[in-house]
Design a protein around this motif. Structure first.
Motif, PDB file in Angstrom:
ATOM      1  N   UNK A  16      34.975  -2.803 -43.376  1.00  0.00           N
ATOM      2  CA  UNK A  16      33.940  -4.558 -43.501  1.00  0.00           C
ATOM      3  C   UNK A  16      32.825  -4.493 -42.864  1.00  0.00           C
ATOM      4  N   UNK A  17      32.496  -3.467 -42.267  1.00  0.00           N
ATOM      5  CA  UNK A  17      30.973  -3.566 -41.410  1.00  0.00           C
ATOM      6  C   UNK A  17      30.354  -2.763 -42.288  1.00  0.00           C
ATOM      7  N   UNK A  18      30.993  -0.844 -43.343  1.00  0.00           N
ATOM      8  CA  UNK A  18      30.364  -0.158 -43.645  1.00  0.00           C
ATOM      9  C   UNK A  18      30.020  -0.934 -45.642  1.00  0.00           C
ATOM     10  N   UNK A  19      30.628  -1.573 -46.133  1.00  0.00           N
ATOM     11  CA  UNK A  19      30.532  -2.479 -46.852  1.00  0.00           C
ATOM     12  C   UNK A  19      29.379  -3.586 -46.724  1.00  0.00           C
ATOM     13  N   UNK A  20      29.168  -4.320 -46.339  1.00  0.00           N
ATOM     14  CA  UNK A  20      28.068  -5.100 -45.207  1.00  0.00           C
ATOM     15  C   UNK A  20      26.463  -4.590 -45.647  1.00  0.00           C
ATOM     16  N   UNK A  21      27.286  -3.108 -44.408  1.00  0.00           N
ATOM     17  CA  UNK A  21      26.280  -2.159 -44.558  1.00  0.00           C
ATOM     18  C   UNK A  21      25.306  -1.384 -46.172  1.00  0.00           C
ATOM     19  N   UNK A  22      27.075  -1.035 -46.614  1.00  0.00           N
ATOM     20  CA  UNK A  22      26.507  -0.677 -48.444  1.00  0.00           C
ATOM     21  C   UNK A  22      25.695  -1.679 -48.652  1.00  0.00           C
ATOM     22  N   UNK A  23      26.197  -3.087 -48.795  1.00  0.00           N
ATOM     23  CA  UNK A  23      25.235  -4.002 -49.795  1.00  0.00           C
ATOM     24  C   UNK A  23      23.824  -4.682 -49.246  1.00  0.00           C
ATOM     25  N   UNK A  24      22.842  -4.572 -47.583  1.00  0.00           N
ATOM     26  CA  UNK A  24      21.931  -4.905 -47.062  1.00  0.00           C
ATOM     27  C   UNK A  24      21.472  -4.131 -47.111  1.00  0.00           C
ATOM     28  N   UNK A  25      21.889  -2.229 -48.123  1.00  0.00           N
ATOM     29  CA  UNK A  25      21.033  -1.401 -47.944  1.00  0.00           C
ATOM     30  C   UNK A  25      20.572  -1.662 -49.818  1.00  0.00           C
ATOM     31  N   UNK A  26      21.116  -1.961 -50.460  1.00  0.00           N
ATOM     32  CA  UNK A  26      20.709  -2.033 -51.475  1.00  0.00           C
ATOM     33  C   UNK A  26      20.055  -3.425 -52.529  1.00  0.00           C
ATOM     34  N   UNK A  27      20.075  -4.311 -51.462  1.00  0.00           N
ATOM     35  CA  UNK A  27      19.840  -5.131 -51.875  1.00  0.00           C
ATOM     36  C   UNK A  27      18.380  -5.527 -51.342  1.00  0.00           C
ATOM     37  N   UNK A  28      17.050  -5.839 -52.377  1.00  0.00           N
ATOM     38  CA  UNK A  28      15.949  -6.769 -51.835  1.00  0.00           C
ATOM     39  C   UNK A  28      15.997  -7.852 -50.282  1.00  0.00           C
ATOM     40  N   UNK A  29      15.052  -8.034 -49.310  1.00  0.00           N
ATOM     41  CA  UNK A  29      15.577  -7.950 -48.134  1.00  0.00           C
ATOM     42  C   UNK A  29      15.761 -10.064 -48.600  1.00  0.00           C
ATOM     43  N   UNK A  30      14.485 -10.279 -49.681  1.00  0.00           N
ATOM     44  CA  UNK A  30      14.513 -11.810 -50.075  1.00  0.00           C
ATOM     45  C   UNK A  30      15.833 -12.414 -50.746  1.00  0.00           C
ATOM     46  N   UNK A  31      17.020 -11.690 -51.280  1.00  0.00           N
ATOM     47  CA  UNK A  31      18.185 -11.813 -52.110  1.00  0.00           C
ATOM     48  C   UNK A  31      19.239 -11.674 -51.264  1.00  0.00           C
ATOM     49  N   UNK A  32      19.069 -11.132 -50.021  1.00  0.00           N
ATOM     50  CA  UNK A  32      20.637 -10.964 -48.772  1.00  0.00           C
ATOM     51  C   UNK A  32      21.023 -12.536 -48.823  1.00  0.00           C
ATOM     52  N   UNK A  33      21.853 -12.372 -48.616  1.00  0.00           N
ATOM     53  CA  UNK A  33      22.585 -13.903 -48.343  1.00  0.00           C
ATOM     54  C   UNK A  33      23.034 -13.304 -47.075  1.00  0.00           C
ATOM     55  N   UNK A  34      22.646 -12.244 -46.374  1.00  0.00           N
ATOM     56  CA  UNK A  34      22.377 -12.507 -44.726  1.00  0.00           C
ATOM     57  C   UNK A  34      21.047 -13.158 -44.178  1.00  0.00           C
TER      58      UNK A  34
END
Length: 245
Positions: A16-34
């Motif tokens: 769960x941690x690694x999947x979230x980390x991968x999404x954060x790394x591959x998504x522009x900060x202004x498009x993140x859901x976090x």
């Protein structure tokens, strides 16, 4: 409708941690859901949890390898003890040794059968009885014992002690590594739940199936019930087993 399932195993937590980390790394900060807090918690805790998991895995492998070596040493010692008493008893039959000499090994003087060699404590006791007792027997009778000699038994005995001591130390190391992982679970679970809650809240206005599709990209796990069709052409995830170390 599929339902969300938080991880209840360490492997599930790490995934769960690694999947979230991968999404954060591959998504522009202004498009993140976090938000920044969740991202910071993820970035600071994931490396610690990964290191703890890796250390535990390494410790477990080392312990397992040492256990195999200790078992091999135990089998060799058992063989030497068995052969020693068999040969000694044959010597008693031939009159080379006195039946009373069995007492030097703490055997009953009339015992022509082998002692129990079923546990590590049995091996340690009888190995020690041979190592310490044969010297006294030889001093009393002057007759050497061979094939195997007491020295050969002692070598196997000392090797077994060394291997079991190593295995015991490595087990302690694994226990400590396990405790380190266990101590992190509450914190990790809280961060994962916060991330998943935040992601679902971000997409709360979407259609349920769209929400789940987007949330899965952040590592959120949904379980499809047996009577339901898998979503997005994916196979339904397998429910995790009960929690384990």
């Amino acid at each position: 409708m599929p339902y969300r399932q938080l991880p209840n195993t360490d492997a599930g937590r790490l995934s769960a941690f690694q999947n979230a980390k991968q999404k954060v790394e591959n998504t522009p900060s202004n498009s993140l859901a976090l938000g920044a807090e969740s991202v910071n918690n993820l970035n600071s805790t994931l490396p610690q949890f990964e290191e703890a998991m890796e250390s535990r895995g390494t410790a477990l492998q080392a312990q397992a390898d040492a256990t195999v070596e200790a078992e091999k040493a135990g089998a060799i010692l058992k063989m030497y003890i068995s052969h020693f008493f068999q040969v000694f008893n044959l010597g008693v039959e031939r009159g080379k040794f006195s039946p009373g000499a069995r007492a030097f090994y703490t055997l009953d003087v009339s015992q022509a059968s082998l002692p129990a060699l079923n546990s590590d404590s049995d091996l340690l006791m009888w190995g020690n009885n041979i190592v310490t007792g044969d010297e006294r027997r030889k001093d009393a009778s002057g007759v050497e014992m061979t094939n195997p000699s007491p020295a050969e038994v002692e070598t196997a005995y000392n090797e077994f002690i060394a291997k079991t001591n190593t295995q015991s130390q490595l087990k302690d190391n694994y226990d400590k590594a396990q405790e380190t992982v266990a101590a992190m679970r509450e914190q990790v679970d809280a961060i994962i739940k916060d991330i998943w809650d935040e992601v679902e809240y971000k997409f709360r206005k979407d259609e349920p199936s769209s929400l789940r599709r987007k949330a899965r990209e952040y590592g959120v796990v949904y379980i499809t019930r047996p009577e339901e069709e898998p979503e997005d052409g994916e196979q339904p995830p397998t429910p995790e087993p009960p929690p384990n170390p």
